[in-house]
Design a protein around this motif. Structure first.
Motif, PDB file in Angstrom:
ATOM      1  N   ASN A 112       0.819  -1.223   0.000  1.00  0.00           N
ATOM      2  CA  ASN A 112       0.000   0.000   0.000  1.00  0.00           C
ATOM      3  C   ASN A 112       0.848   1.267   0.000  1.00  0.00           C
ATOM      4  O   ASN A 112       0.405   2.302  -0.508  1.00  0.00           O
ATOM      5  N   ASN A 139       1.860   1.561  -3.646  1.00  0.00           N
ATOM      6  CA  ASN A 139       0.847   2.031  -4.606  1.00  0.00           C
ATOM      7  C   ASN A 139       0.184   3.348  -4.186  1.00  0.00           C
ATOM      8  O   ASN A 139      -0.829   3.744  -4.750  1.00  0.00           O
ATOM      9  N   LEU A 177      -1.296   4.439  -1.349  1.00  0.00           N
ATOM     10  CA  LEU A 177      -2.476   4.528  -0.487  1.00  0.00           C
ATOM     11  C   LEU A 177      -2.129   4.866   0.951  1.00  0.00           C
ATOM     12  O   LEU A 177      -2.965   5.348   1.705  1.00  0.00           O
ATOM     13  N   VAL A 214      -2.885  -2.435  -9.426  1.00  0.00           N
ATOM     14  CA  VAL A 214      -2.983  -3.302  -8.272  1.00  0.00           C
ATOM     15  C   VAL A 214      -4.249  -4.142  -8.385  1.00  0.00           C
ATOM     16  O   VAL A 214      -5.256  -3.688  -8.922  1.00  0.00           O
ATOM     17  N   THR A 250      -6.483  -6.948  -5.934  1.00  0.00           N
ATOM     18  CA  THR A 250      -6.602  -7.658  -4.671  1.00  0.00           C
ATOM     19  C   THR A 250      -7.982  -8.277  -4.564  1.00  0.00           C
ATOM     20  O   THR A 250      -8.953  -7.734  -5.102  1.00  0.00           O
ATOM     21  N   TYR A 264      -9.556  -8.520  -1.861  1.00  0.00           N
ATOM     22  CA  TYR A 264     -10.254  -7.970  -0.699  1.00  0.00           C
ATOM     23  C   TYR A 264     -11.008  -6.665  -0.968  1.00  0.00           C
ATOM     24  O   TYR A 264     -11.799  -6.249  -0.146  1.00  0.00           O
ATOM     25  N   TYR A 265     -10.722  -6.003  -2.069  1.00  0.00           N
ATOM     26  CA  TYR A 265     -11.403  -4.742  -2.349  1.00  0.00           C
ATOM     27  C   TYR A 265     -12.110  -4.836  -3.684  1.00  0.00           C
ATOM     28  O   TYR A 265     -11.506  -5.151  -4.697  1.00  0.00           O
ATOM     29  N   SER A 266     -13.376  -4.526  -3.606  1.00  0.00           N
ATOM     30  CA  SER A 266     -14.228  -4.688  -4.778  1.00  0.00           C
ATOM     31  C   SER A 266     -14.179  -3.433  -5.652  1.00  0.00           C
ATOM     32  O   SER A 266     -13.721  -2.387  -5.221  1.00  0.00           O
ATOM     33  N   LEU A 267     -14.692  -3.576  -6.863  1.00  0.00           N
ATOM     34  CA  LEU A 267     -14.944  -2.378  -7.669  1.00  0.00           C
ATOM     35  C   LEU A 267     -16.348  -1.886  -7.302  1.00  0.00           C
ATOM     36  O   LEU A 267     -17.007  -2.480  -6.451  1.00  0.00           O
ATOM     37  N   SER A 268     -16.813  -0.824  -7.944  1.00  0.00           N
ATOM     38  CA  SER A 268     -18.133  -0.273  -7.591  1.00  0.00           C
ATOM     39  C   SER A 268     -19.215  -1.338  -7.760  1.00  0.00           C
ATOM     40  O   SER A 268     -19.417  -1.844  -8.866  1.00  0.00           O
ATOM     41  N   LYS A 310      -9.187  -5.451 -13.918  1.00  0.00           N
ATOM     42  CA  LYS A 310      -8.860  -4.044 -13.624  1.00  0.00           C
ATOM     43  C   LYS A 310      -7.333  -3.882 -13.491  1.00  0.00           C
ATOM     44  O   LYS A 310      -6.752  -2.919 -13.977  1.00  0.00           O
ATOM     45  N   ASP A 356      -2.126  -8.647  -4.656  1.00  0.00           N
ATOM     46  CA  ASP A 356      -2.215  -8.926  -3.228  1.00  0.00           C
ATOM     47  C   ASP A 356      -3.290  -9.988  -2.985  1.00  0.00           C
ATOM     48  O   ASP A 356      -4.469  -9.701  -3.068  1.00  0.00           O
TER      49      ASP A 356
END
Lengths: 262, 316
Positions: free
Chosen positions: B51, B54, B56, B87, B89, B91-95, B152, B164
């Motif tokens: 993070n 990248n 964040l 990046v 991962t 664990y994190y979604s798109l909209s 993505k 990740d």
């Protein structure tokens, strides 16, 4: 700032709006309820006192939409990215915070404008109320000042969300309603209690609604000097909130809030 | 020039008035075109490191250089770097309210991609998502969301890609295909990849080098093969058909570490050097021991991982 990135974000908010029924609801439902409630209330007042408040109340409801929509939309669109845990992807892209803010502000303004046009039409059809009885220059200035003030509130909430996370999300919907009673939207500054007056005088919105009322009820000319003061006050607040937002963003990067997204 | 250089990187977080060092003075570099693994238990500092790289999370101190630029120097450097990296991962979604295609279009525009539709079609084909392209992300399974996130990640043909835990939630078949795609893509484009995963075999299969992290520190950087050499013993399980006592006698004489015994089985450890094993097996056969089955458990990266995670100390 790059326009193609702002355009990408505008497209994202457009997709969210067309894909979600809630977002349509936001634009039309609550504003329409307001038009009915205040329209009917003005009929009742007229019955009791023979005093016609329709134009003042309708003008208030219609112009307030810009403060309401701008502030709420800005905070809600950012919260939506929190809920979807999408801030991670957004902020790891080349998007800048300024582009993020610009796109949200623009989109909130467009949505506000749609609500505004719809309410103008509805108020005309239901009550023959014509907002264009007000000078066009005043309407333009009011729309600009009220939108700018809505952005101030919205960005203030976003700054708080970046600092404290979703636990303060209730502010996204509520803060604008805390400001409204002191903005003298439906009643004059002279009628509010003396302890509330300093707050009302500090709010840029008060001057817009005071002028609108004076025009409708007393036929007084618009005091553009007051509107200029209101604009400068809003601009001052915007600069402070802009700085606060920038600091909150840096803080969010420091605390890992953007990466955690909660 | 290395694609990524990290020098004395430090990052702490304040939690309940306590300062916790998530990344504790780490240094490493990743060559262009290398697949570099970050391995370690939960809370080791892998994701915080990614993070920071990248953009964040801001660092406390230390230096990072990505593709020759110090992104922390100014906003313009970050913008330039972020255009060339990506990046992905699990664990994190798109909209979630957007369809797969809408999401990818938005990100393609953010990265200023030309021929957006063509690129999106190519990625959807690659990750077998073509038939779902008009479905909202909220309606997808976690495995499908992971694949969208990978699409993505590849949208801007990044020079540096951070992956990740990108295969979490994928079924084995798709996970294998995903690894193939990553490998093929990396070979074709020469992309530098930093890869974190909890699946040791995956890291072993994909990564040229691996950094083991624990408690915010890098314990060791090496190839998977060299890491495995750190565990010097191989365990062997024999099932005996005839002459079990003769086998046990040899074990005793040779001081072999017996891990367990059964009615006709024995599990023991020998040095991983083939020489010792060869000599031992020779003696067993000469003594007339008949073996019906044999299993050899060579050390895996997982064994090393467990060993390092339990040690919690610097060996570097």
């Amino acid at each position: 700032m790059k326009w193609y990135r702002i355009k990408a974000l505008l497209l994202k908010y457009f997709y969210i709006s067309i894909n979600s029924v809630d977002r349509w609801f936001d634009i039309f439902y609550w504003p329409v309820i307001d038009i009915f409630v205040w329209g009917f209330a003005s009929f009742y007042i007229k019955e009791l006192s023979n005093f016609n408040l329709l134009s003042v109340l309708m003008g208030g409801v219609i112009l307030w939409i810009f403060v309401w929509k701008s502030s709420q939309d800005i905070a809600t669109f950012v919260l939506e990215d929190f809920w979807a845990r999408n801030l991670y992807n957004l902020f790891s892209s080349p998007m800048r915070i300024s582009e993020h803010v610009t796109s949200i502000v623009l989109f909130a303004f467009i949505r506000g404008l749609i609500s505004f046009c719809f309410l103008i039409l509805l108020a005309f059809l239901l009550y023959s109320f014509n907002i264009f009885a007000l000078p066009i220059l005043f309407i333009a200035a009011a729309v600009f000042i009220l939108s700018l003030f809505g952005w101030v509130i919205g960005l203030f909430v976003v700054s708080l969300i970046l600092r404290f996370g979703q636990r303060i999300q209730i502010l996204a919907w509520s803060i604008v309603w805390v400001v409204q009673p002191f903005s003298c939207v439906f009643y004059p500054l002279s009628s509010i209690p003396s302890w509330a007056k300093p707050i009302a005088i500090f709010l840029p919105t008060t001057y817009v609604f005071e002028n609108m009322r004076a025009f409708f009820l007393e036929g007084r000319a618009i005091n553009y000097g007051e509107l200029l003061y209101s604009f400068i006050l809003t601009l001052f607040l915007m600069i402070i909130v802009g700085f606060f937002l920038y600091r909150s963003y840096a803080k969010a990067k420091q605390s890992g809030m953007l990466a955690k997204g909660d | 020039m290395d694609a990524i250089e990290v020098n004395n990187l430090v990052k702490s977080f304040r939690e309940k008035n306590k300062l916790i060092k998530a990344v504790d003075n780490i240094s490493f570099s990743v060559k262009k075109g290398e697949i570099f693994g970050l391995l370690g238990p939960n809370g080791a500092g892998k994701t915080t490191t990614l993070n920071i790289l990248n953009g964040l999370i801001s660092k406390d101190s230390g230096e990072i250089k990505i593709l020759g630029l110090d992104p922390e120097q100014n906003e313009l450097n970050w913008e330039s770097v972020k255009n060339k990296i990506n990046v992905s991962t699990a664990y994190y979604s798109l909209s979630e309210q957007l369809t797969i295609r809408q999401n990818l279009k938005v990100y393609a525009m953010l990265y200023n991609i030309k021929n957006i539709q063509e690129k999106i079609d190519q990625l959807l084909q690659m990750f077998e998502l073509k038939s779902l392209d008009n479905r909202k992300v909220v309606q997808l399974s976690s495995g499908e969301k992971t694949r969208v996130s990978l699409c993505k990640g590849f949208i801007n043909d990044p020079e540096v890609l951070f992956l990740d835990e990108c295969t979490v939630g994928l079924d084995p078949d798709i996970a294998e295909k995903t690894r193939e795609i990553i490998r093929d893509y990396q070979e074709q484009k020469g992309t530098t990849i930093i890869f974190t995963s909890h699946y040791m075999y995956e890291v072993e299969e994909l990564c040229n080098r691996i950094a083991f992290m624990n408690n915010g520190r890098i314990i060791k950087i090496d190839t998977a093969g060299n890491f495995k050499k750190l565990i010097k013993k191989t365990s062997i399980e024999l099932t005996i058909k005839e002459n079990y006592p003769a086998l046990m006698k040899i074990m005793k004489e040779r001081n072999i570490d017996i891990l367990s015994t059964g009615t006709n089985t024995v599990v023991f450890e020998v040095s991983s050097s083939t020489d010792q094993l060869y000599k031992l097996m020779n003696m067993i056969f000469k003594a007339g021991v008949k073996i019906s089955d044999m299993h050899m458990n060579k050390p895996t990266l997982e064994d090393i991982f467990i060993q390092f995670a339990r040690k919690k100390q610097r060996v570097r």
